[in-house]
Scaffold this motif. Sequence first.
Motif, PDB file in Angstrom:
ATOM      1  N   MET A   1       0.849  -1.180   0.000  1.00 31.80           N
ATOM      2  CA  MET A   1       0.000   0.000   0.000  1.00 31.80           C
ATOM      3  C   MET A   1       0.890   1.238   0.000  1.00 31.80           C
ATOM      4  O   MET A   1       1.877   1.307   0.714  1.00 31.80           O
ATOM      5  CB  MET A   1      -0.893  -0.010   1.244  1.00 31.80           C
ATOM      6  CG  MET A   1      -1.780   1.210   1.359  1.00 31.80           C
ATOM      7  SD  MET A   1      -2.770   1.237   2.865  1.00 31.80           S
ATOM      8  CE  MET A   1      -1.517   1.482   4.110  1.00 31.80           C
ATOM      9  N   ILE A  16      -4.690   6.650  -1.766  1.00 30.93           N
ATOM     10  CA  ILE A  16      -4.241   5.335  -1.329  1.00 30.93           C
ATOM     11  C   ILE A  16      -4.164   4.430  -2.551  1.00 30.93           C
ATOM     12  O   ILE A  16      -5.071   4.427  -3.382  1.00 30.93           O
ATOM     13  CB  ILE A  16      -5.221   4.752  -0.292  1.00 30.93           C
ATOM     14  CG1 ILE A  16      -5.421   5.736   0.865  1.00 30.93           C
ATOM     15  CG2 ILE A  16      -4.735   3.403   0.229  1.00 30.93           C
ATOM     16  CD1 ILE A  16      -6.686   5.522   1.646  1.00 30.93           C
ATOM     17  N   ILE A  20      -6.023  -2.525   1.158  1.00 34.94           N
ATOM     18  CA  ILE A  20      -6.234  -2.117   2.551  1.00 34.94           C
ATOM     19  C   ILE A  20      -6.763  -3.360   3.257  1.00 34.94           C
ATOM     20  O   ILE A  20      -7.934  -3.715   3.125  1.00 34.94           O
ATOM     21  CB  ILE A  20      -7.221  -0.944   2.670  1.00 34.94           C
ATOM     22  CG1 ILE A  20      -6.797   0.220   1.787  1.00 34.94           C
ATOM     23  CG2 ILE A  20      -7.317  -0.506   4.128  1.00 34.94           C
ATOM     24  CD1 ILE A  20      -7.800   1.362   1.736  1.00 34.94           C
ATOM     25  N   THR A  24      -2.050  -3.930   6.138  1.00 33.00           N
ATOM     26  CA  THR A  24      -1.800  -2.517   5.848  1.00 33.00           C
ATOM     27  C   THR A  24      -2.699  -1.553   6.625  1.00 33.00           C
ATOM     28  O   THR A  24      -2.358  -0.378   6.756  1.00 33.00           O
ATOM     29  CB  THR A  24      -1.977  -2.241   4.345  1.00 33.00           C
ATOM     30  OG1 THR A  24      -3.307  -2.587   3.959  1.00 33.00           O
ATOM     31  CG2 THR A  24      -0.976  -3.033   3.521  1.00 33.00           C
ATOM     32  N   SER A  25      -3.828  -2.029   7.130  1.00 27.30           N
ATOM     33  CA  SER A  25      -4.765  -1.120   7.795  1.00 27.30           C
ATOM     34  C   SER A  25      -4.192  -0.453   9.046  1.00 27.30           C
ATOM     35  O   SER A  25      -4.497   0.720   9.287  1.00 27.30           O
ATOM     36  CB  SER A  25      -6.100  -1.804   8.084  1.00 27.30           C
ATOM     37  OG  SER A  25      -5.926  -2.912   8.918  1.00 27.30           O
ATOM     38  N   LEU A  28      -2.366   2.592   7.812  1.00 26.72           N
ATOM     39  CA  LEU A  28      -3.291   3.623   7.342  1.00 26.72           C
ATOM     40  C   LEU A  28      -3.970   4.318   8.508  1.00 26.72           C
ATOM     41  O   LEU A  28      -4.090   5.537   8.526  1.00 26.72           O
ATOM     42  CB  LEU A  28      -4.334   3.016   6.394  1.00 26.72           C
ATOM     43  CG  LEU A  28      -5.370   3.983   5.839  1.00 26.72           C
ATOM     44  CD1 LEU A  28      -4.719   5.114   5.042  1.00 26.72           C
ATOM     45  CD2 LEU A  28      -6.390   3.231   4.984  1.00 26.72           C
ATOM     46  N   VAL A  49      -7.161   1.928  -5.036  1.00 33.05           N
ATOM     47  CA  VAL A  49      -7.426   0.832  -4.104  1.00 33.05           C
ATOM     48  C   VAL A  49      -8.091  -0.313  -4.863  1.00 33.05           C
ATOM     49  O   VAL A  49      -9.126  -0.136  -5.497  1.00 33.05           O
ATOM     50  CB  VAL A  49      -8.318   1.288  -2.928  1.00 33.05           C
ATOM     51  CG1 VAL A  49      -8.688   0.108  -2.037  1.00 33.05           C
ATOM     52  CG2 VAL A  49      -7.628   2.374  -2.121  1.00 33.05           C
ATOM     53  N   ILE A  52     -10.336  -4.035  -0.244  1.00 28.38           N
ATOM     54  CA  ILE A  52     -10.484  -3.579   1.131  1.00 28.38           C
ATOM     55  C   ILE A  52     -11.120  -4.705   1.941  1.00 28.38           C
ATOM     56  O   ILE A  52     -12.122  -5.286   1.525  1.00 28.38           O
ATOM     57  CB  ILE A  52     -11.292  -2.262   1.234  1.00 28.38           C
ATOM     58  CG1 ILE A  52     -11.281  -1.718   2.661  1.00 28.38           C
ATOM     59  CG2 ILE A  52     -12.709  -2.429   0.708  1.00 28.38           C
ATOM     60  CD1 ILE A  52     -11.753  -0.286   2.804  1.00 28.38           C
ATOM     61  N   GLY A  56      -9.874  -2.940   6.873  1.00 29.43           N
ATOM     62  CA  GLY A  56      -9.844  -1.664   6.165  1.00 29.43           C
ATOM     63  C   GLY A  56     -11.130  -0.887   6.366  1.00 29.43           C
ATOM     64  O   GLY A  56     -11.110   0.340   6.538  1.00 29.43           O
TER      65      GLY A  56
END
Length: 99
Positions: A1, A16, A20, A24-25, A28, A49, A52, A56
């Motif tokens: 990401m 972004i 996600i 990776t969340s 973020l 993106v 998700i 996410g």
Amino acid sequence: MTINKQLEGTALTVAIEGRIDTQTSPELESYLKDAIEGVTDLVLDFTGVNYISSAGLRVVLAAQNWMDKKNGTMVIRGAGKNIKSIFTVTGFDNFLTLE
């Protein structure tokens, strides 16, 4: 990401790219928490993106709550058909502003 930001006064756009997910969340969430200091208008640019996860979605919900608490606005811009579908199925489209 990958995360890129553009700040203009009190308006912040966060672009972004990538996934996600559970990996990776946390990054973020931490990034957004710090970046929204002094911000009244937040745009999350989801053009890049491609996935998700529920983790996410939790970050998106947290960001919306943070902006609500400061009487700010949040918009999700550029989400693709698959991402919009996830927002619809989960009911997130009922309280998020999607462009």
